[in-house]
Design a protein around this motif. Structure first.
Motif, short mmCIF file in Angstrom:
data_model
loop_
_atom_site.label_atom_id
_atom_site.label_comp_id
_atom_site.label_asym_id
_atom_site.label_seq_id
_atom_site.Cartn_x
_atom_site.Cartn_y
_atom_site.Cartn_z
N ARG A 272 14.88 31.57 19.09
CA ARG A 272 15.23 30.32 19.63
C ARG A 272 15.05 29.14 18.61
O ARG A 272 14.00 29.14 18.03
CB ARG A 272 14.27 30.03 20.80
CG ARG A 272 14.52 31.18 21.92
CD ARG A 272 13.80 30.74 23.19
NE ARG A 272 12.40 30.45 22.92
CZ ARG A 272 11.58 29.69 23.90
NH1 ARG A 272 12.18 29.34 24.89
NH2 ARG A 272 10.39 29.43 23.56
N SER A 273 15.61 28.26 18.49
CA SER A 273 15.82 27.33 17.47
C SER A 273 14.61 26.26 17.78
O SER A 273 13.87 25.94 16.84
CB SER A 273 17.00 26.39 17.47
OG SER A 273 17.13 25.78 18.66
N GLU A 274 14.06 26.19 19.02
CA GLU A 274 12.97 25.22 19.35
C GLU A 274 11.62 25.63 19.04
O GLU A 274 10.82 25.13 18.99
CB GLU A 274 12.99 24.93 20.99
CG GLU A 274 12.88 26.24 21.70
CD GLU A 274 14.22 26.62 22.16
OE1 GLU A 274 14.37 27.37 23.31
OE2 GLU A 274 15.23 26.31 21.32
N ASP A 275 11.64 27.27 18.60
CA ASP A 275 10.14 27.82 17.90
C ASP A 275 10.00 27.43 16.65
O ASP A 275 8.99 27.76 16.12
CB ASP A 275 10.30 29.13 18.31
CG ASP A 275 10.27 29.52 19.69
OD1 ASP A 275 9.98 28.78 20.65
OD2 ASP A 275 10.71 30.58 20.33
N TYR A 277 10.00 24.71 13.26
CA TYR A 277 9.99 23.49 12.53
C TYR A 277 10.79 22.92 11.67
O TYR A 277 10.81 23.41 10.65
CB TYR A 277 8.42 23.33 12.24
CG TYR A 277 7.82 21.86 11.77
CD1 TYR A 277 7.41 21.08 12.55
CD2 TYR A 277 7.83 21.76 10.35
CE1 TYR A 277 7.14 19.74 12.21
CE2 TYR A 277 7.44 20.45 9.88
CZ TYR A 277 7.05 19.45 10.98
OH TYR A 277 6.59 18.13 10.35
N TYR A 278 11.50 21.67 11.87
CA TYR A 278 12.29 21.34 11.02
C TYR A 278 12.03 20.11 10.53
O TYR A 278 12.69 19.44 9.44
CB TYR A 278 13.68 21.06 11.93
CG TYR A 278 14.30 22.29 12.55
CD1 TYR A 278 15.16 22.92 11.77
CD2 TYR A 278 13.93 22.65 13.81
CE1 TYR A 278 15.88 24.06 12.42
CE2 TYR A 278 14.44 23.72 14.28
CZ TYR A 278 15.38 24.40 13.62
OH TYR A 278 16.02 25.45 14.16
N GLU A 284 17.07 18.21 11.61
CA GLU A 284 17.32 19.50 11.89
C GLU A 284 18.94 19.83 11.47
O GLU A 284 19.13 21.01 11.48
CB GLU A 284 16.81 19.95 13.10
CG GLU A 284 17.71 19.30 14.58
CD GLU A 284 16.51 17.96 14.78
OE1 GLU A 284 16.97 17.55 15.95
OE2 GLU A 284 15.66 18.00 14.29
N THR A 290 18.71 27.84 13.38
CA THR A 290 17.77 28.91 13.04
C THR A 290 17.66 29.48 11.78
O THR A 290 18.95 29.22 10.90
CB THR A 290 17.83 30.07 14.13
OG1 THR A 290 18.75 30.90 13.92
CG2 THR A 290 17.55 29.68 15.85
N GLN A 304 6.46 27.77 14.64
CA GLN A 304 5.53 26.95 15.31
C GLN A 304 4.53 27.79 16.27
O GLN A 304 4.86 28.46 17.22
CB GLN A 304 5.87 25.70 16.02
CG GLN A 304 6.78 24.99 15.31
CD GLN A 304 7.48 23.48 16.28
OE1 GLN A 304 6.52 22.97 16.61
NE2 GLN A 304 8.68 23.78 16.19
#
Length: 560
Positions: A272-275, A277-278, A284, A290, A304
């Motif tokens: 998952r991309s939301e996991d 840090y960008y 991002e 990812t 994260q």
């Protein structure tokens, strides 16, 4: 070689320099720079090259003729010194980027070089600082004392550190003076012309004075040129745009990724991309949604976890969490390392040939006509001239022809591959020429210098043409593929390859000396041709290694 590296540096620094200038328009110092700095920057370059090449290209002859150093040992010392002058630019670049800035590094390096040249000149003037003169190659020659060796090595070390720390940093500072790409292009055309002319003058005129007039006068001219260069550089201080050191070295960011991935090695991967840090700035879109799957163990550095972020969204501990872009930057470096390593083994034969060719020249007839004798240390000029002529031919003729025939420009890897082939041909040519020289020398016991040194020209011409292909290819590849934060030090990384090659060449020569009798103090009693055949075979093996690496390498920013 150096000119090509510097030109690529200028091109790739343009974007970052322009953005930094725009951000500082409110600062009065940002109004400095421009064409008014041209005579100061170029004058500094000319003086440094005149002073540096004047002693460096004739070092072997000085050690053999004035310090009674055995010929192979002198070649080894020369390799180490050349290695130092190629490794110190890396240190200079890091210090300039992270701590002091270009102006301070150039000023300090120029002063150190001047000090070294003054001491070196004293070794040639004061009888107490060198051993008693004797006939070269005689068994009765007295070796230098410990004090004499210490003074000599201190002078060489200081001159090497100063030259290495300044010569590439000068190019960086020169690029910093211009905002527009067109101005940079024009500036560097003249800049490189001045560099080649000064290299030619120092490797011919100054070397000739050292060989035929006086070592003291020759080294004195080198010191004087360095002093004038330092004076010119300092006089232009109020006109320069002074770059500000970056906040920390980009190499520290690489260390962050490695440490963070190790500390989080037990954490499970996430798709998952939301996991991930960008970055605190939220850009991002600069990277994939990812992290890429290659070298997946590094991806954990961007995962994260609780406590990794502050309330404002910034990183709490950079040694536990890194941005995805940092991870991908490190992956790019890991992918390019095999190709980078092949360039080391490409340069080793060149480093070996660089020193051994001088020994060959000393055992050959260097006369042109009845009155002029080519200084052995000046033979490097053939490589310089060959490269200088080949570069515009490749750029203006061969590359456009290739593009017309194939519909695309030759990629950096193709250019490097051609350089590999030419390098192998040069080493094979060196072996054939040396084999013939040995036969002639042994058939003319009373005239061992019967073969003309002009026979050395073809191998040196091939080296020059090869450098015109593979060094631009390497620099182009590194600058286009390296992460943006590392581009300002990529030229120094290319110089590091040369430095490592010179050091490894000394190891190869030591190995050959210990297991064979090919490298005798009198090369007429040895088999230098066999050494060249060995490096020819090594070059062929390295070409195979390069082809494999190139086949599996996927460009990130360069079209195939």
């Amino acid at each position: 070689m150096a000119a090509t590296e510097l030109q690529e540096l200028a091109c790739d620094m343009n974007l970052s320099n322009s953005s930094e200038r725009e951000a500082e328009t409110s600062d009065p110092i940002s109004k400095a720079g421009g064409w008014i700095t041209f005579p100061f920057i170029t004058g500094t370059l000319v003086g440094m090259i005149l002073g540096g090449m004047g002693w460096l290209s004739n070092l072997i002859v000085y050690l053999v003729g004035e310090f009674n150093v055995k010929s192979i040992n002198a070649a080894q010392i020369s390799n180490v010194v050349n290695g130092c002058t190629s490794l110190f630019p890396v240190i200079g670049a890091i210090i300039a980027d992270s701590f002091l800035g270009c102006f301070s590094v150039i000023s300090i390096s120029s002063f150190i070089s001047l000090l070294g040249l003054i001491i070196l000149a004293l070794t040639s003037i004061l009888d107490n600082l060198r051993p008693s003169p004797c006939e070269t190659g005689s068994s009765l020659c007295k070796a230098p004392s410990k004090i004499q060796f210490v003074v000599l090595y201190v002078s060489i070390a200081l001159a090497s550190i100063g030259l290495g720390g300044a010569r590439f940093t000068i190019a960086t500072m020169g690029a910093n003076q211009f905002d527009k790409q067109r101005d940079q292009d024009v500036f560097f055309n003249w800049y490189f012309f001045a560099m080649y002319i000064s290299s030619f003058i120092s490797s011919t005129a100054i070397v000739y004075i050292e060989d035929n007039v006086s070592w003291g006068l020759g080294f004195g001219l080198c010191a004087l040129a360095n002093l004038i260069a330092l004076a010119i550089f300092l006089l232009g201080k109020r006109f320069y745009f002074h770059d500000k050191p970056r906040k920390g070295s980009p190499f520290v960011g690489i260390a962050h990724v490695i440490v963070a991935s190790i500390r989080k090695r037990k954490i499970k991967y996430s798709s998952r991309s939301e996991d991930y840090y960008y970055g605190h700035d939220g850009k991002e879109k600069m990277v994939s949604a990812t992290p890429t799957k290659s070298f997946r163990l590094l991806n954990r550095a961007a995962l994260q976890t609780d406590g990794d972020l502050k309330v404002d969204g910034s990183i709490a501990n950079p040694w536990r969490l890194c941005a995805v872009q940092q991870v991908e930057d490190l992956k790019t470096l890991v992918r390019i390392v095999p190709l980078w390593s092949s360039s080391i083994f490409l340069s080793i034969p060149i480093a070996i040939q660089n020193s051994l060719t001088v020994l060959q020249a000393l055992a050959m007839d260097r006369h042109i006509g009845s009155h002029f004798k080519i200084p052995a240390g000046s033979l490097v000029v053939i490589v310089l001239i060959s490269t200088s002529i080949s570069l515009p031919i490749i750029d203006r003729l061969l590359c456009p022809t290739w593009q017309k025939l194939t519909g695309q420009s030759p990629t950096p890897l193709r250019q490097i591959g051609i350089g590999h082939v030419l390098n192998i041909l040069s080493m094979a040519t060196s072996a054939v020429v040396e084999s013939n020289r040995l036969k002639i020398a042994r058939n003319h016991d009373h005239h061992p210098h019967a073969m003309s040194a002009l026979w050395l020209f073809p191998q040196l011409v091939l080296v020059g043409i090869g450098e015109a292909f593979h060094f631009p290819g390497h620099v182009s590849l590194y600058y286009q593929e390296f992460p943006v934060p590392l581009r300002s030090t990529a030229t120094a990384m290319v110089a590091m390859v040369i430095g490592i090659a010179f050091y490894l060449s000394t190891a190869v020569i030591d190995l050959v000396r210990s297991v064979t009798g090919w490298l005798a103090d009198d090369i007429n009693d040895g088999r230098l041709d066999n050494v060249y055949w060995v490096v020819t075979v090594l070059g062929m093996l390295n070409l195979g290694y390069f082809i494999v690496c190139a086949k599996f390498y996927k460009y990130q920013n360069v079209g195939n």
